[in-house]
Design an enzyme around this catalytic site. Sequence first.
Site, PDB file in Angstrom:
ATOM      1  CE  LYS A  57      -3.793  -2.393   2.218  1.00  0.00           C
ATOM      2  NZ  LYS A  57      -4.423  -2.806   3.478  1.00  0.00           N
ATOM      3  CD  GLN A  91      -3.290  -4.372   6.688  1.00  0.00           C
ATOM      4  OE1 GLN A  91      -3.291  -3.390   5.950  1.00  0.00           O
ATOM      5  NE2 GLN A  91      -3.757  -5.543   6.299  1.00  0.00           N
ATOM      6  CG  ASP A 106     -10.061  -0.500   4.702  1.00  0.00           C
ATOM      7  OD1 ASP A 106      -9.749  -0.775   3.526  1.00  0.00           O
ATOM      8  OD2 ASP A 106      -9.360  -0.776   5.685  1.00  0.00           O
TER       9      ASP A 106
END
Length: 280
Positions: free
Chosen positions: A52, A96, A119
């Site tokens: 990422k 995460q 997200d």
Amino acid sequence: MAILMDGKALAKEIREDIKVEVEELKKNGIYPRLAVIMVGEDPASAVYVRNKSKACNEAGIEFEEFLLPEETTMEELLNLINELNGRKDIHGILLQSPIPKHLDIEKAFETIDYRKDVDGFTAVNVGNLTLNKPTFISCTPHGVIKILEKYNINMEGANAVILGRSNIVGKPLIQCLLNKNATVTVCHSRTKNIEEITKNADILISAIGKPKFVTENMVKDGAVVIDVGINRTENGIVGDVDFENVKDKASYITPVPGGVGPMTIAMLLHNVVKAAKKLK
Ligand code: NAP
């Protein structure tokens, strides 16, 4: 042999467009910035975060990493999220997963300001997706829809069958496909006679996490098969679909790797830019 749906190439195209968009934003004094929080040491997560970071870098998106130790308390984690919620220079916040078991991940996700929830995991964004209102769509389901669009797959009225009902893939996919006017069926571990259901699918999407789960007898002739699965085996990374056998029955199919996987990161970058545009 089915037409291969090249997610890698599509993701590259999207990332190049995003790079141009980021350059434009910077001319207007907006510097898109993503904050990523990782708690504890998980080797797979470390790889994902590195990917990422690299993708952000290439797109000109600023990337700030917060590595918290395994013994971090819930209070410390929430304090950090709240601090990032308050920072004007941060447009997207990503926690995460997994995080250590003593921490409440649901509560942590819910603490993220929904305007920075790139997200698409918060209840507000999930709710807006359900209502077909502007929102941050969870990256993997969004990537699946982009692939279907790229290959002009007709979703309207199509029988779409999703295997898997997780909060991050299966459930948001139901909504994404409904919003495209597909007729959606979702299967999970308690579904009976899965094969009878999948055989009717014009579009079959597997997000289960089991190698070779989808065999050719489960697939209708000419179906579009999207494989979200990422399974590490002794033969390397494979999807959920028995690719070698299904490829001759399907009309379109995504490979693993090189299908849905690269699209997830591209859609994350897309969400960061979208967040940055709102927070001028
Ligand atoms: P998950 O949270 O483990 O969910 C798996 C789903 O599959 C559950 O809904 C489960 O049903 C269902 N399932 C398990 N065994 C089944 C069976 N035998 N028959 C029918 N359904 C079954 O997984 P996830 O996070 O959604 O991920 C799914 C896969 O996609 C994994 O391989 C993951 O690595 C991959 N993935 C890929 C990307 C990407 O970027 N390409 C992103 C995210 C995930 P129950 O709900 O009844 O337990």
